[in-house]
Write a protein that holds these residues in place. Sequence first.
Motif, PDB file in Angstrom:
ATOM      1  N   THR A 142      29.091  15.857 152.176  1.00 26.81           N
ATOM      2  CA  THR A 142      30.460  16.144 151.754  1.00 26.81           C
ATOM      3  C   THR A 142      31.139  14.854 151.328  1.00 26.81           C
ATOM      4  OG1 THR A 142      30.552  17.950 153.357  1.00 26.81           O
ATOM      5  CG2 THR A 142      32.656  17.148 152.507  1.00 26.81           C
ATOM      6  N   PRO A 143      31.895  14.868 150.236  1.00 27.36           N
ATOM      7  CA  PRO A 143      32.638  13.661 149.836  1.00 27.36           C
ATOM      8  C   PRO A 143      33.517  13.153 150.974  1.00 27.36           C
ATOM      9  CG  PRO A 143      32.727  15.315 148.094  1.00 27.36           C
ATOM     10  CD  PRO A 143      32.079  15.975 149.276  1.00 27.36           C
ATOM     11  N   GLY A 144      33.504  11.853 151.182  1.00 26.76           N
ATOM     12  CA  GLY A 144      34.301  11.267 152.262  1.00 26.76           C
ATOM     13  C   GLY A 144      33.541  11.095 153.554  1.00 26.76           C
ATOM     14  N   ILE A 145      32.286  11.596 153.578  1.00 27.53           N
ATOM     15  CA  ILE A 145      31.459  11.520 154.788  1.00 27.53           C
ATOM     16  C   ILE A 145      30.186  10.728 154.492  1.00 27.53           C
ATOM     17  CG2 ILE A 145      30.038  12.826 156.413  1.00 27.53           C
ATOM     18  CD1 ILE A 145      32.008  15.076 156.290  1.00 27.53           C
ATOM     19  N   THR A 146      29.868   9.791 155.382  1.00 28.43           N
ATOM     20  CA  THR A 146      28.606   9.056 155.309  1.00 28.43           C
ATOM     21  C   THR A 146      27.801   9.353 156.567  1.00 28.43           C
ATOM     22  OG1 THR A 146      29.635   7.268 154.042  1.00 28.43           O
ATOM     23  CG2 THR A 146      27.545   6.778 155.135  1.00 28.43           C
ATOM     24  N   TRP A 147      26.556   9.758 156.392  1.00 26.19           N
ATOM     25  CA  TRP A 147      25.675  10.050 157.527  1.00 26.19           C
ATOM     26  C   TRP A 147      24.762   8.858 157.791  1.00 26.19           C
ATOM     27  CZ3 TRP A 147      24.985  14.657 160.451  1.00 26.19           C
ATOM     28  CH2 TRP A 147      25.816  15.727 160.075  1.00 26.19           C
ATOM     29  N   ILE A 148      24.559   8.555 159.075  1.00 22.54           N
ATOM     30  CA  ILE A 148      23.619   7.503 159.473  1.00 22.54           C
ATOM     31  C   ILE A 148      22.767   8.031 160.627  1.00 22.54           C
ATOM     32  CG2 ILE A 148      23.385   5.233 160.564  1.00 22.54           C
ATOM     33  CD1 ILE A 148      25.760   4.273 159.077  1.00 22.54           C
ATOM     34  N   LYS A 149      21.464   7.879 160.515  1.00 22.13           N
ATOM     35  CA  LYS A 149      20.592   8.227 161.634  1.00 22.13           C
ATOM     36  C   LYS A 149      20.659   7.100 162.649  1.00 22.13           C
ATOM     37  CE  LYS A 149      16.081  10.182 162.757  1.00 22.13           C
ATOM     38  NZ  LYS A 149      14.787  10.647 162.227  1.00 22.13           N
ATOM     39  N   ALA A 150      21.096   7.428 163.851  1.00 21.50           N
ATOM     40  CA  ALA A 150      21.375   6.394 164.853  1.00 21.50           C
ATOM     41  C   ALA A 150      20.340   6.389 165.964  1.00 21.50           C
ATOM     42  CB  ALA A 150      22.766   6.616 165.447  1.00 21.50           C
TER      43      ALA A 150
END
Length: 316
Positions: A42-50
């Motif tokens: 979604t625009p405005g969201i950044t996903w990171i595998k933590a």
Amino acid sequence: MVKIAVAGGSGNVAQEIIDVLVATGRHEILILSRKDIPTESTPGITWIKANYEDTESLTQILQGVHTVLSFVSEQESQSSPFQKNLIDAAIKAGVKRFAPSEWATSGTQQLSWYAYKKYIRGYLEEVNKKGKVLEYTLFQPGLFVNYFTRPYKSTKHIHQMEIMIDFENRRAIIIDGSEDAKITLTAVQDLANVVSKAIDYEGEWPVVGGIHGTTISIGDFIKLGEKVRGGPFTVEKVTKEEFEKGDWETSWVPRIDHPSIPVDQVDIFSRVGVAGILLGISAGAFKVSDAWNRLLPDYEFVQAQGFLEEAWEGKP
């Protein structure tokens, strides 16, 4: 505009809150997840595998973050190592505010699967013992009133588990003599809106962040259910001692199939969960404060009666 990190952001409650935060268009949102990163975002969201076992990598991820919202569930470990590492990383990265993985009760008594929440409460107290290092609040809404519209959806993401007061089938299981025990019922929509407003709140966060929709006794809530559903409930009463021993018998057992519970353990946990929740209610664990209500006096909270009457209108 601030940068918000959401740890465990793929969960039901987290998704409800993320939707509201995205809709405001005011913040940069970073979602940390142990799962693989979605192919569509979604625009405005950044996903990171933590990797929550690596404090240093978490510290790097949290650089520039203003607020961390944690939804990390650690029923398998009472000492909550993942959240502890997240707190340590937040402090090292200079994060201003932290919300641990609460999102439910004021107390943890009788709720063995919430042991990690109790540990983290103590750890946050300890890190601030000699002076404020990390501002935090325990967001506590009690029980979501949305559970009581099952099987009809009253929210986009919350998984509606079976619960001990069953509006659909007009039945309930309670502890004998617990009719006066109080529970707080709050709409998940209110929780999400309050969290969004709390991020913008310029004052200091309260440590105990109760979010209060309606507080009602078990007996009066069953009466409300009978009014809403237009007929009497069959109420089965079990003694406190029978629940504590685990040898209770009822004509039905609510199926507590929370997404965090492995499918092959649902039947076993359901009996543990039913007993624990009812004993917890009797001990006052599901009655929460109105701390955020008082800090947000212009916000109008949903009341259980109107919410349930609207949800069940015209339903068989």
